[in-house]
Scaffold this active site. Structure first.
Site, PDB file in Angstrom:
ATOM      1  N   SER A 285      -4.774  -8.325  -3.899  1.00 22.70           N
ATOM      2  CA  SER A 285      -4.130  -7.685  -5.059  1.00 22.70           C
ATOM      3  C   SER A 285      -2.657  -7.497  -4.740  1.00 22.70           C
ATOM      4  O   SER A 285      -2.240  -7.621  -3.588  1.00 22.70           O
ATOM      5  CB  SER A 285      -4.760  -6.321  -5.335  1.00 22.70           C
ATOM      6  OG  SER A 285      -4.261  -5.363  -4.404  1.00 22.70           O
ATOM      7  N   ASP A 286      -1.870  -7.153  -5.736  1.00 22.41           N
ATOM      8  CA  ASP A 286      -0.511  -6.703  -5.454  1.00 22.41           C
ATOM      9  C   ASP A 286      -0.592  -5.206  -5.097  1.00 22.41           C
ATOM     10  O   ASP A 286      -1.652  -4.585  -5.163  1.00 22.41           O
ATOM     11  CB  ASP A 286       0.413  -6.971  -6.646  1.00 22.41           C
ATOM     12  CG  ASP A 286       1.884  -7.016  -6.223  1.00 22.41           C
ATOM     13  OD1 ASP A 286       2.193  -6.550  -5.100  1.00 22.41           O
ATOM     14  OD2 ASP A 286       2.720  -7.505  -6.992  1.00 22.41           O
ATOM     15  N   TYR A 287       0.547  -4.662  -4.745  1.00 27.39           N
ATOM     16  CA  TYR A 287       0.650  -3.290  -4.228  1.00 27.39           C
ATOM     17  C   TYR A 287       0.052  -2.273  -5.220  1.00 27.39           C
ATOM     18  O   TYR A 287       0.604  -2.088  -6.309  1.00 27.39           O
ATOM     19  CB  TYR A 287       2.133  -2.988  -4.024  1.00 27.39           C
ATOM     20  CG  TYR A 287       2.470  -1.910  -3.040  1.00 27.39           C
ATOM     21  CD1 TYR A 287       3.073  -2.226  -1.827  1.00 27.39           C
ATOM     22  CD2 TYR A 287       2.231  -0.573  -3.327  1.00 27.39           C
ATOM     23  CE1 TYR A 287       3.413  -1.238  -0.922  1.00 27.39           C
ATOM     24  CE2 TYR A 287       2.566   0.416  -2.431  1.00 27.39           C
ATOM     25  CZ  TYR A 287       3.155   0.081  -1.226  1.00 27.39           C
ATOM     26  OH  TYR A 287       3.508   1.055  -0.336  1.00 27.39           O
ATOM     27  N   GLY A 289      -2.346  -2.678  -7.006  1.00 32.04           N
ATOM     28  CA  GLY A 289      -2.799  -3.384  -8.212  1.00 32.04           C
ATOM     29  C   GLY A 289      -4.184  -2.936  -8.654  1.00 32.04           C
ATOM     30  O   GLY A 289      -4.485  -2.918  -9.853  1.00 32.04           O
TER      31      GLY A 289
END
Ligand code: BGC
Length: 761
Positions: A285-287, A289
């Site tokens: 995932s992104d940060y 996310g």
């Protein structure tokens, strides 16, 4: 080397014999992973899916706590935001000496455009149109990062963007599908090399999957919504290119796609990525996310975590939703043990591919760290790359190149701004050691000319905006005097000079993440400075710093010479001097359209026609597709960029006018250097498919070649076009070409082209 994995009770002892010199076969790795999965507890499996931030840098909502304890308990799969062999070794030691199963950690970082030797921001780098050069920047970045303990980079960022308001346009390769895809592949090759288990290659992570660059209104993190045709023919292709090049990991984006956040979008993460494209690596995932899906309105942490895993997400950056909630979801039957095992397997596979089970400290060599980072050689390379990213936008009466003589006034808030030179996303940079324009010019002229300097203006008239635009230790030391006082001082100095170089534009943090703008002019206080500088009557050269296309209508009308230097990296000051004095002839070409007005956005060359296009040569016609107040034209089109020499195109010819289904056509053009200096020209090939089962863009880039020509030299440049080059996702989303007529355009930018025609039979 032999590593023993033992259960706490000593019931099962698994001996994994690893050959350090060769990559292990898939089946032997699979067996090892099977054995490991057999002895892992559910908690340990979820631990592999957990990617906390080590906290040296932060971008999101939360910081993770007690990381060391979690590593010892096997609750961490990897770490990021951690720099130096010493710090990384300490964390790796906890994993392989203190945790029960001794599984090594991944160490990630945003190595986006270089490590300590920083290259131009990606948007600038793409303007070199030099794929070999771009690959080499990634190679050098990997070499430096891997010498400092890093084995995984969150790059390449391949989000196509056509909206200059979006700050992250700076992190990608611009607006074009074809060029963006070529660059995506080159970056993956550069980072990963031929052998991911070598100690100087690192795993790449293509991001932000998907469509992040099409955020509504150019506002960061905003939803994206577009047709599947547009996705398949445009926005998805650069990610696919990275997958085709063998990228090891993919990062899911923050935005939602068709109403489902990408982080839990099964269609994206499983159906397209794995089933259609055959991706076998892992998805992170992104940060935060995962936890951000709560605010998206997609459920509580437990719900969104289960949805993400079920959709195909394998690793959770920072939220700890997968770590803390999946066992409960498993009990409740919301997901299966197989789904958890599949995700865990992919993380373990990545660690095997990197060779971390053979030697978890393979990237932790003090010797390499002291010898291979920020070297003289890498910095020299960064200097030459920077010069190739610059785009000469205007050069009336050949104001440039400058002579190394007389008095040169260097004015502007970015003239002496070391911490701003590397631009956004340069977390490993030695900010204060970057070469400024002032230093670069002084070194270049030595005793032959005098360089005098004044700041001339603050970055922005509004102190609050300036503060937001100079975060992360990149202050421009705001001058508290009035704008008039700062400017008057500069004008006094400038009056004594022979020529004025104005270093103005955006600061490093005016683009990048969470740096969207609705006004993309050069800030008014700097424009006032430019006006005052012009009034001195001296020639003015604008050295433009920017991370995005700006609206330069006024500048283009009034300033005689404009050199766009983006953010050129740690050595940019020297590179700017190289180009200003003509030691290097600029050859960069824009990979993003520069609009006249923010209201034209999104503005890009590969647009569709309307049913009411303007007649040739007109800019306004009632009941035609246009605006009342400005023409549809950009200030500078895609592909545009000048040189200190000039090029002429003629003799466009096709070897045949009909292409058979399995045949090809050779397109030739004659390019001549008609000026008096040697120079490089990017020769661009565009195609228009005149009729389609879905409407087709008015032009699409299909090839380019960068040729170096001596004064007076002519070269015949050839392109071979085959059916696959003109294939696309058709009305029913099947892939292929459609018979009919095609226009071919060749030129030095997307606007000024020669034209020919052929037919696909
Ligand atoms: C960014 C990513 C980056 C990640 C880790 C996020 O805020 O969107 O591009 O890789 O942080 O630093």
């Amino acid at each position: 080397m032999t590593i023993r994995y033992a259960t706490l009770l000593g019931l099962l002892v698994l001996t994994v014999a690893c050959n350090t010199s060769t990559q292990q076969s898939d089946s032997s790795v699979n067996k090892k992973i099977d054995s490991l999965l057999n002895i892992m507890t559910l908690e340990e499996k979820l631990g592999q899916l957990n990617l906390p931030s080590a906290g040296q840098f932060t971008t999101g909502q939360a910081e993770n706590s007690d990381i060391a304890k979690k590593i010892e308990k096997g609750l961490v799969g990897g770490l990021f935001n951690i720099k130096s062999v010493k710090a990384i070794k300490e964390m790796q030691q906890l994993a392989v000496e203190k945790s029960r199963l001794k599984i090594p950690l991944l160490f990630g970082m945003d190595v986006i455009h270089g490590y300590e030797s920083v290259f131009p921001i990606p948007l600038g780098l793409s303007c070199s149109w030099d794929i070999t050069l771009i690959e080499k920047t990634a190679r050098v970045a990997a070499q430096e990062a891997s010498a400092d303990g890093i084995n995984w980079t969150f790059s390449p960022m391949v989000d196509l963007s056509r909206d200059a308001r979006w700050g992250r346009i700076s992190e990608g390769s611009g607006e074009d599908v074809y060029l963006g895809s070529e660059i995506a592949k080159a970056m993956v090759r550069g980072y990963q090399g031929d052998d991911l288990s070598a100690n100087n290659t690192i795993m790449a992570c293509v991001k932000h999957y998907a469509l992040y660059g099409a955020a509504e209104a150019g506002r960061d993190y905003n939803p994206t919504d577009m047709s599947r045709h547009r996705m398949y023919n445009e926005y998805l292709l650069p990610y696919k290119a990275a997958v085709d090049a063998g990228v090891g990991s993919v990062m899911a984006s923050f935005n939602d796609v068709e109403g489902i956040p990408a982080t839990a979008n099964k269609w994206l993460l499983t159906d397209v990525l794995r089933k259609e494209w055959g991706f076998t690596g892992f998805v992170v995932s992104d940060y935060t996310g995962v936890s951000e899906m709560i605010d998206h309105g997609f459920g509580d942490l437990k719900t969104v975590s289960a949805r993400a895993l079920a959709a195909g997400l394998d690793m959770d950056m920072v939220s700890e939703g997968l770590l803390t909630t999946l066992s409960q979801s498993l009990k409740e039957g919301k997901l299966s043990q197989q789904q958890i095992d599949a995700a865990c397997r992919r993380i373990l596979e990545a660690k095997f591919k990197l060779g971390l089970f053979d030697d978890p400290y393979k990237y932790c060599s003090d010797e390499r760290a002291s010898k291979e980072i920020f070297t003289r050689e890498n910095r020299a390379f960064a200097r030459s790359v920077a010069a190739q990213s610059f785009v000469l936008l205007k050069n009336k009466n050949n104001v440039l190149p400058l002579q190394k003589m007389g008095t040169i006034a260097l004015i502007g808030p970015l003239a002496d701004a070391a911490t701003n030179m590397t631009g956004t996303w340069s977390v490993a940079a030695r900010f204060t050691e970057s070469i400024t324009v002032l230093e670069g010019l002084k070194k270049a002229v030595g005793n032959n000319a005098k360089i005098i300097y004044a700041k001339g203006s603050n970055l922005h008239e509004d102190a609050a905006i300036e503060e937001r635009a100079t975060m992360f230790g990149k202050s421009l030391n705001r001058d508290t005097r009035s704008a008039d006082a700062i400017r008057d001082e500069a004008i006094r100095i400038a009056k004594s000079a022979d020529v004025i170089v104005a270093a103005v534009g955006e600061s490093a943090e005016m683009s990048g993440e969470a740096s969207s703008r609705v006004n993309i002019d050069i800030p008014q206080t700097q424009r006032d400075l430019l006006k005052a500088l012009l009034q001195t009557g001296k020639p003015v050269v604008l050295v433009l710093f920017t991370g995005r296309p700006l609206t330069l209508t006024w500048e283009n009308e009034n300033i005689p010479a404009i050199l766009n230097v983006w953010f050129g990296g740690s050595e940019a000051g020297d590179a700017i001097a190289d180009v200003l004095f003509g030691d290097v002839n600029p050859s960069g070409k824009l990979t993003t359209t520069f609009p006249q007005h923010v209201g034209q956005l999104p503005l890009y060359y590969a647009h569709k026609n309307t049913g009411r296009p303007l007649a040739e040569g007109q800019w306004f016609q009632k009941f035609r597709s246009n605006y009342l107040d400005v023409s549809n034209d950009p200030v500078y089109p895609f592909g545009y960029g000048l040189s200190y020499t000039t090029f002429q195109y003629d003799k466009l010819s096709l070897d045949k006018t009909e292409m058979s289904a399995d045949g090809s056509i050779t397109i030739s053009v004659n390019v001549t250097n008609t000026g008096s200096r040697e120079g490089a020209e990017v020769v661009q090939l565009y195609v228009r498919d005149l009729v389609g089962s879905v409407t087709r863009p008015v032009k699409e880039l299909k090839g380019f070649q960068k040729v170096m020509l001596k004064p007076g030299e002519s070269r015949s440049v050839n392109f071979i076009l085959s059916e696959k080059d003109i294939s696309f996702y058709r009305a029913d989303l099947t892939y292929g070409a459609e018979p009919g007529k095609f226009h071919v355009f060749v030129g030095g930018n997307s606007r000024d082209v020669l034209q020919a025609e052929f037919e696909l039979k």
